[in-house]
Design a protein around this motif. Structure first.
Motif, PDB file in Angstrom:
ATOM      1  N   SER A 120     -77.204  17.968 111.618  1.00  0.00           N
ATOM      2  CA  SER A 120     -76.789  16.756 110.930  1.00  0.00           C
ATOM      3  C   SER A 120     -76.773  15.605 111.929  1.00  0.00           C
ATOM      4  CB  SER A 120     -75.395  16.937 110.321  1.00  0.00           C
ATOM      5  OG  SER A 120     -74.995  15.777 109.615  1.00  0.00           O
ATOM      6  N   THR A 121     -76.882  14.388 111.422  1.00  0.00           N
ATOM      7  CA  THR A 121     -76.692  13.195 112.241  1.00  0.00           C
ATOM      8  C   THR A 121     -76.310  12.062 111.300  1.00  0.00           C
ATOM      9  OG1 THR A 121     -77.624  11.870 114.045  1.00  0.00           O
ATOM     10  CG2 THR A 121     -79.088  12.351 112.178  1.00  0.00           C
ATOM     11  N   HIS A 122     -76.140  10.865 111.837  1.00  0.00           N
ATOM     12  CA  HIS A 122     -75.751   9.734 111.003  1.00  0.00           C
ATOM     13  C   HIS A 122     -76.830   9.456 109.962  1.00  0.00           C
ATOM     14  CE1 HIS A 122     -74.491   5.741 109.774  1.00  0.00           C
ATOM     15  NE2 HIS A 122     -73.363   5.919 110.425  1.00  0.00           N
ATOM     16  N   TRP A 123     -76.391   9.126 108.741  1.00  0.00           N
ATOM     17  CA  TRP A 123     -77.347   8.952 107.644  1.00  0.00           C
ATOM     18  C   TRP A 123     -78.356   7.844 107.913  1.00  0.00           C
ATOM     19  CZ3 TRP A 123     -77.548   4.232 105.203  1.00  0.00           C
ATOM     20  CH2 TRP A 123     -76.416   3.401 105.297  1.00  0.00           C
ATOM     21  N   MET A 124     -77.998   6.836 108.722  1.00  0.00           N
ATOM     22  CA  MET A 124     -78.925   5.746 108.981  1.00  0.00           C
ATOM     23  C   MET A 124     -80.155   6.196 109.770  1.00  0.00           C
ATOM     24  SD  MET A 124     -76.367   2.539 109.809  1.00  0.00           S
ATOM     25  CE  MET A 124     -77.745   1.421 110.083  1.00  0.00           C
ATOM     26  N   ALA A 125     -80.033   7.340 110.453  1.00  0.00           N
ATOM     27  CA  ALA A 125     -81.133   7.822 111.289  1.00  0.00           C
ATOM     28  C   ALA A 125     -81.951   8.911 110.604  1.00  0.00           C
ATOM     29  CB  ALA A 125     -80.586   8.344 112.617  1.00  0.00           C
ATOM     30  N   GLU A 126     -81.722   9.138 109.321  1.00  0.00           N
ATOM     31  CA  GLU A 126     -82.368  10.271 108.655  1.00  0.00           C
ATOM     32  C   GLU A 126     -83.890  10.240 108.809  1.00  0.00           C
ATOM     33  OE1 GLU A 126     -82.738  12.368 104.239  1.00  0.00           O
ATOM     34  OE2 GLU A 126     -81.651  10.474 104.464  1.00  0.00           O
ATOM     35  N   ARG A 127     -84.509   9.123 108.455  1.00  0.00           N
ATOM     36  CA  ARG A 127     -85.970   9.063 108.501  1.00  0.00           C
ATOM     37  C   ARG A 127     -86.474   9.173 109.941  1.00  0.00           C
ATOM     38  NH1 ARG A 127     -88.944   4.315 105.342  1.00  0.00           N
ATOM     39  NH2 ARG A 127     -87.981   5.510 103.649  1.00  0.00           N
ATOM     40  N   ASP A 128     -85.843   8.422 110.860  1.00  0.00           N
ATOM     41  CA  ASP A 128     -86.282   8.445 112.253  1.00  0.00           C
ATOM     42  C   ASP A 128     -86.150   9.836 112.854  1.00  0.00           C
ATOM     43  OD1 ASP A 128     -86.859   6.746 114.850  1.00  0.00           O
ATOM     44  OD2 ASP A 128     -85.178   8.060 115.349  1.00  0.00           O
ATOM     45  N   PHE A 129     -85.006  10.471 112.626  1.00  0.00           N
ATOM     46  CA  PHE A 129     -84.766  11.804 113.191  1.00  0.00           C
ATOM     47  C   PHE A 129     -85.788  12.797 112.636  1.00  0.00           C
ATOM     48  CE2 PHE A 129     -82.852  15.920 113.746  1.00  0.00           C
ATOM     49  CZ  PHE A 129     -82.105  15.824 114.913  1.00  0.00           C
ATOM     50  N   SER A 130     -86.040  12.732 111.334  1.00  0.00           N
ATOM     51  CA  SER A 130     -86.975  13.673 110.715  1.00  0.00           C
ATOM     52  C   SER A 130     -88.385  13.502 111.255  1.00  0.00           C
ATOM     53  CB  SER A 130     -86.974  13.482 109.195  1.00  0.00           C
ATOM     54  OG  SER A 130     -85.707  13.788 108.654  1.00  0.00           O
ATOM     55  N   GLN A 131     -88.770  12.262 111.518  1.00  0.00           N
ATOM     56  CA  GLN A 131     -90.109  12.011 112.054  1.00  0.00           C
ATOM     57  C   GLN A 131     -90.233  12.487 113.496  1.00  0.00           C
ATOM     58  OE1 GLN A 131     -90.534   7.791 111.338  1.00  0.00           O
ATOM     59  NE2 GLN A 131     -91.352   8.098 109.271  1.00  0.00           N
ATOM     60  N   ARG A 132     -89.197  12.270 114.284  1.00  0.00           N
ATOM     61  CA  ARG A 132     -89.241  12.670 115.695  1.00  0.00           C
ATOM     62  C   ARG A 132     -89.159  14.188 115.864  1.00  0.00           C
ATOM     63  NH1 ARG A 132     -88.057   8.324 119.349  1.00  0.00           N
ATOM     64  NH2 ARG A 132     -87.197   6.513 118.249  1.00  0.00           N
ATOM     65  N   PHE A 133     -88.350  14.810 115.023  1.00  0.00           N
ATOM     66  CA  PHE A 133     -88.071  16.234 115.217  1.00  0.00           C
ATOM     67  C   PHE A 133     -88.363  17.003 113.921  1.00  0.00           C
ATOM     68  CE2 PHE A 133     -84.868  13.710 117.639  1.00  0.00           C
ATOM     69  CZ  PHE A 133     -85.403  13.920 118.907  1.00  0.00           C
ATOM     70  N   PRO A 134     -89.623  17.112 113.552  1.00  0.00           N
ATOM     71  CA  PRO A 134     -89.969  17.740 112.266  1.00  0.00           C
ATOM     72  C   PRO A 134     -89.604  19.210 112.187  1.00  0.00           C
ATOM     73  CG  PRO A 134     -91.937  17.355 113.607  1.00  0.00           C
ATOM     74  CD  PRO A 134     -90.813  16.638 114.287  1.00  0.00           C
ATOM     75  N   ARG A 135     -89.374  19.853 113.313  1.00  0.00           N
ATOM     76  CA  ARG A 135     -89.039  21.279 113.288  1.00  0.00           C
ATOM     77  C   ARG A 135     -87.551  21.525 113.057  1.00  0.00           C
ATOM     78  NH1 ARG A 135     -91.575  24.424 118.224  1.00  0.00           N
ATOM     79  NH2 ARG A 135     -90.836  26.150 116.903  1.00  0.00           N
ATOM     80  N   VAL A 136     -86.757  20.463 113.074  1.00  0.00           N
ATOM     81  CA  VAL A 136     -85.328  20.595 112.825  1.00  0.00           C
ATOM     82  C   VAL A 136     -85.064  20.467 111.327  1.00  0.00           C
ATOM     83  CG1 VAL A 136     -83.027  19.674 113.315  1.00  0.00           C
ATOM     84  CG2 VAL A 136     -84.806  19.616 115.087  1.00  0.00           C
ATOM     85  N   LYS A 137     -84.218  21.328 110.783  1.00  0.00           N
ATOM     86  CA  LYS A 137     -83.881  21.305 109.353  1.00  0.00           C
ATOM     87  C   LYS A 137     -82.690  20.368 109.138  1.00  0.00           C
ATOM     88  CE  LYS A 137     -85.326  26.143 109.083  1.00  0.00           C
ATOM     89  NZ  LYS A 137     -84.860  27.547 108.884  1.00  0.00           N
ATOM     90  N   LEU A 138     -82.993  19.093 108.979  1.00  0.00           N
ATOM     91  CA  LEU A 138     -81.938  18.095 108.881  1.00  0.00           C
ATOM     92  C   LEU A 138     -81.215  18.207 107.542  1.00  0.00           C
ATOM     93  CD1 LEU A 138     -80.731  15.759 110.510  1.00  0.00           C
ATOM     94  CD2 LEU A 138     -82.290  14.215 109.313  1.00  0.00           C
ATOM     95  N   ASP A 139     -79.899  18.289 107.596  1.00  0.00           N
ATOM     96  CA  ASP A 139     -79.063  18.414 106.402  1.00  0.00           C
ATOM     97  C   ASP A 139     -78.217  17.154 106.277  1.00  0.00           C
ATOM     98  OD1 ASP A 139     -77.375  19.002 104.352  1.00  0.00           O
ATOM     99  OD2 ASP A 139     -76.714  20.948 105.123  1.00  0.00           O
ATOM    100  N   MET A 140     -78.653  16.225 105.426  1.00  0.00           N
ATOM    101  CA  MET A 140     -77.923  14.974 105.273  1.00  0.00           C
ATOM    102  C   MET A 140     -76.771  15.084 104.272  1.00  0.00           C
ATOM    103  SD  MET A 140     -79.297  13.338 107.589  1.00  0.00           S
ATOM    104  CE  MET A 140     -78.250  11.903 107.336  1.00  0.00           C
ATOM    105  N   ASN A 141     -76.543  16.269 103.720  1.00  0.00           N
ATOM    106  CA  ASN A 141     -75.400  16.491 102.850  1.00  0.00           C
ATOM    107  C   ASN A 141     -74.252  17.156 103.593  1.00  0.00           C
ATOM    108  OD1 ASN A 141     -76.219  15.346 100.446  1.00  0.00           O
ATOM    109  ND2 ASN A 141     -77.405  17.146  99.868  1.00  0.00           N
ATOM    110  N   ALA A 142     -74.247  17.048 104.915  1.00  0.00           N
ATOM    111  CA  ALA A 142     -73.219  17.729 105.701  1.00  0.00           C
ATOM    112  C   ALA A 142     -72.496  16.749 106.615  1.00  0.00           C
ATOM    113  CB  ALA A 142     -73.852  18.838 106.539  1.00  0.00           C
ATOM    114  N   LEU A 143     -71.193  16.922 106.724  1.00  0.00           N
ATOM    115  CA  LEU A 143     -70.423  16.170 107.716  1.00  0.00           C
ATOM    116  C   LEU A 143     -70.682  16.720 109.110  1.00  0.00           C
ATOM    117  CD1 LEU A 143     -66.998  15.879 105.872  1.00  0.00           C
ATOM    118  CD2 LEU A 143     -68.709  14.087 106.186  1.00  0.00           C
ATOM    119  N   TYR A 144     -70.795  18.024 109.194  1.00  0.00           N
ATOM    120  CA  TYR A 144     -71.173  18.653 110.456  1.00  0.00           C
ATOM    121  C   TYR A 144     -71.794  20.001 110.148  1.00  0.00           C
ATOM    122  CZ  TYR A 144     -66.552  20.794 109.748  1.00  0.00           C
ATOM    123  OH  TYR A 144     -65.469  21.429 109.207  1.00  0.00           O
ATOM    124  N   VAL A 145     -72.616  20.473 111.073  1.00  0.00           N
ATOM    125  CA  VAL A 145     -73.334  21.736 110.910  1.00  0.00           C
ATOM    126  C   VAL A 145     -73.135  22.564 112.171  1.00  0.00           C
ATOM    127  CG1 VAL A 145     -75.610  22.816 110.732  1.00  0.00           C
ATOM    128  CG2 VAL A 145     -75.099  20.765 109.377  1.00  0.00           C
TER     129      VAL A 145
END
Length: 324
Positions: A125-150
């Motif tokens: 998980s990370t801050h919601w504002m970085a969702e698109r940027d994080f996903s593009q930089r790290f496509p192998r990470v399973k980003l969960d934007m519905n979580a406060l922490y993972v």
């Protein structure tokens, strides 16, 4: 013989955020009636004194060698998303994880762990504002934007600033149980527990216009009439197209099916009404176009992981906080 306290290595970096630093500092430096809970060490690469964004300089307890002794290593945010951590820091995080320590990235600190390659193939998980940027930089990470922490495999990442507190308290509970964690929360005058699976309270962007003028006019009509029920045949006739053509154009223009688009808009209107009015949930379900209050509650809980009542409690006017 006294049991050694768990060691926490709190990493500082150039132009760090004082707030993000203070969250783990306060939690892991806390002292309750039973005594101190953690042995907190402030760490910087090369043991350098580092300045915050402004008006604050931290003098660390030592360099990354302290992280090699830690049970928990915390990166509290990150100063520049385009800048990978120094190789020495990435290597220290990898060594810590390999020997069984918890490695924590609060908010944008998830970037540091991802840059180190530790999150590949794992949820984060990370801050919601970085969702698109994080996903593009790290496509192998399973980003969960519905979580406060993972927490996956002792790699713990959190959403924004408030979620950082929840994440740190989660670790206090892991080491000492809920009773002690609740004591720490009370000393900080914060709620004792929020599960990591709760959704981040994301501000939905204003729906953009599409490049299809007919669809734009239709969207305006639908937004003005969310309380009504709409069929594909009715809307296709309004757009003067066949059902098949309408469905294709709508999907291409919005990226969603008609049903998904309507649910999204109805949820957004429901949120706004919960935040700004004292209208009961039963009436909100009618105004937003959900056929029953149960349908609103089910869709709301599925999307935001909290009930409409809890949303109003958190974001509604004080006079309406107990309604809904």
């Amino acid at each position: 013989m006294t049991t050694p306290l768990p060691v926490v290595a709190l990493i500082v970096y150039p132009n760090f955020s004082p707030f993000h630093f203070s969250v783990p500092y306060l939690v892991f430096n806390a002292e309750v009636a039973e005594g101190r809970l953690f042995d907190l060490k402030i760490v910087s690469p090369g043991a350098r004194s580092l300045a915050a964004e402004r008006a604050m300089t931290v003098h660390p307890d030592g360099g990354l060698e302290l992280a090699d002794l830690a049970d928990i290593v915390v990166v509290p945010g990150w100063h520049d998303l385009d800048t990978p951590p120094e190789p020495e820091l990435g290597a220290a995080l990898a060594r810590a994880h390999a020997r069984g320590a918890h490695v924590v990235g609060l908010c944008y600190g998830a970037y540091v762990i991802a840059y180190a390659g530790l999150l590949d193939g794992k949820r984060a998980s990370t801050h919601w504002m970085a969702e698109r940027d994080f996903s593009q930089r790290f496509p192998r990470v399973k980003l969960d934007m519905n979580a406060l922490y993972v927490d996956e495999d002792r790699l713990i990442t959190s959403a924004g600033t408030g979620a950082g507190l929840d994440c740190c308290l989660y670790l206090v509970r892991a080491y000492y149980g809920p009773k002690i964690a609740n004591k720490v929360a009370r000393t900080m005058v914060i709620p004792p527990h929020r599960e990591g699976g709760q959704a981040q309270f994301i501000e939905q962007p204003v729906a953009a216009s599409t490049e299809d003028s007919r669809v734009n006019r239709l969207l305006d009509y639908l937004r003005a009439n969310l309380g009504k029920q709409h069929s594909i045949d009715e809307l296709a006739a309004r757009a003067a197209t066949s059902r098949r053509t309408f469905t294709r154009h709508f999907q291409k223009a919005t990226g969603m099916t008609l049903g998904d688009w309507l649910v999204n808009e109805r949820l957004q209107q429901s949120r706004e009404l919960l935040e700004t009015t004292s209208i009961p949930v039963e009436r909100i379900s009618e105004l937003a176009g959900f056929q029953t209050p149960l349908s609103l509650r089910q869709h709301f809980k599925k999307r935001f992981h909290v009930s409409p009542r809890d949303w109003r409690r958190t974001f509604g006017p004080k006079s309406t906080a107990e309604q809904g």
